[in-house]
Design an enzyme around this catalytic site. Structure first.
Site, PDB file in Angstrom:
ATOM      1  N   ASP A  19      24.104  -5.656  -3.165  1.00  0.00           N
ATOM      2  CA  ASP A  19      24.608  -5.679  -4.544  1.00  0.00           C
ATOM      3  C   ASP A  19      23.969  -6.776  -5.399  1.00  0.00           C
ATOM      4  O   ASP A  19      24.672  -7.581  -6.025  1.00  0.00           O
ATOM      5  CB  ASP A  19      26.134  -5.857  -4.544  1.00  0.00           C
ATOM      6  N   GLU A 226      29.203   4.669  -9.649  1.00  0.00           N
ATOM      7  CA  GLU A 226      29.524   3.250  -9.539  1.00  0.00           C
ATOM      8  C   GLU A 226      28.294   2.427  -9.926  1.00  0.00           C
ATOM      9  O   GLU A 226      27.244   2.949 -10.283  1.00  0.00           O
ATOM     10  CB  GLU A 226      29.974   2.892  -8.119  1.00  0.00           C
TER      11      GLU A 226
END
Length: 327
Positions: A19, A226
């Site tokens: 991430d 997302e």
């Protein structure tokens, strides 16, 4: 471009990282990452195998240098309202301070967004006592516009619980729209001047096709899932995100950070592993895409590694598609 000693190599290998949220602070690259753990948890739709507990920051101050891990900058044990799963973070700067935004499950199991502050972009960060009022879901991304307004974009389906917020109240049994209905978009709101709260209520960003029609929930090649990210290039706003089940990073372009955004196409084709998550940054007049995959663990979805490649624009402002197998 940035120094990567071997083709398609992880930025660091001593821990699993995921991430990546990349920013340039004080003329140095800072990449804020979640820290994947070596645990044995069965995979499920809620993502319980992504059981991260802390964040690290990687830095590099010259394009020919190696990335340095500055260690843990925040751990869930230091955040009173968190029960588990500190997922993808991001960071911002204002008022001489640095702000780390992060999602985690609160004590009742609902995902919220927290914020922590530091005097240095390398941390460590001190969390606020409670999560941001009115926050929900996952994957916060900070966008600083040219007029000094700062926006927080967020949202994620399924494990990210976005479907459960069709009203102002969390609905545990919420399922979201039917396949033939408009897909859910990410949420966005301006941040307050102190960066600790929202100026307004989170609103939904509309993503449409070139005919002005909303992208539908059943269109898994294009619909938002997302990992939203926003950047600006030549007065246009670019919203990029993961499609989830089809494992792509795609993007849309708009004239306003609040939308609507018109879908353009694929930016990053599928990587090794289930998730795909990215950020985009300009560093010393070159654009870069940071992303992750599961190559360091031979394909284990919750043991990922962060990578980088150069990002290029076409003459019409569209983005050139990147195949991670060819970078």
């Amino acid at each position: 471009m940035l120094n990567v000693s071997k083709r398609n190599e992880p930025l660091v290998k001593h821990i699993y990282t995921a991430d990546p949220s990349a920013h340039v602070f004080e003329d140095k690259l800072y990449i804020y990452v979640s820290h994947d753990l070596e645990i044995s948890v069965p995979n499920n739709l809620d993502g319980d195998h992504y059981a991260m507990e802390d964040y690290h920051v990687l830095t590099m101050d010259d394009r020919s240098a190696e990335f340095v891990d500055h260690g843990e900058i925040l751990h869930m044990k230091d955040v009173p309202w968190v029960s588990k799963q500190m997922w993808a973070p991001d960071a911002g700067f204002r008022n001489g301070k640095y702000y780390l935004y992060f999602p985690a499950r609160d004590l009742s199991g609902v995902f919220r967004i927290g914020v922590a502050t530091a005097d240095s972009p390398a941390g460590p960060f001190t969390p606020e006592a409670d999560y941001m009022g009115g926050s929900f879901s996952i994957d916060p991304a900070v966008f600083n516009d040219d007029d000094d307004e700062v926006y927080l974009i967020l949202g994620g389906l399924r494990g990210g619980q976005l479907e459960k917020w069709s009203t102002d109240t969390y609905m545990p049994d919420g399922t979201g729209p039917a396949p033939h209905e408009p897909a859910l978009g990410p949420r966005v709101a301006k941040l307050s001047k102190d960066m600790l709260s929202f100026q307004d209520k989170l609103m939904e960003i509309s993503i449409i096709d070139t005919e002005g029609r909303p992208i539908l929930a059943g269109d898994e090649e294009r619909r938002f899932f997302e990992g939203p990210w926003m950047h600006k290039y030549e007065e246009k706003y670019y919203l990029s995100y993961s499609t989830g089940n089809t494992h792509k990073i795609v993007y849309a372009i708009g004239d306003n950070p609040l939308g609507p955004f018109t879908f353009q196409g694929t930016l990053l084709t599928p990587v090794i592993g289930w998730t795909t998550h990215h950020s985009i940054v300009n560093f010393r007049d070159k654009w870069y895409l940071f992303y992750h995959d599961s190559s360091l663990s031979d394909g284990v979805s919750h043991k990922r590694c962060v990578k980088v490649t150069e990002l290029k624009y076409n003459a019409d402002g569209t983005l050139r598609m990147i195949d991670p197998n060819l970078v």
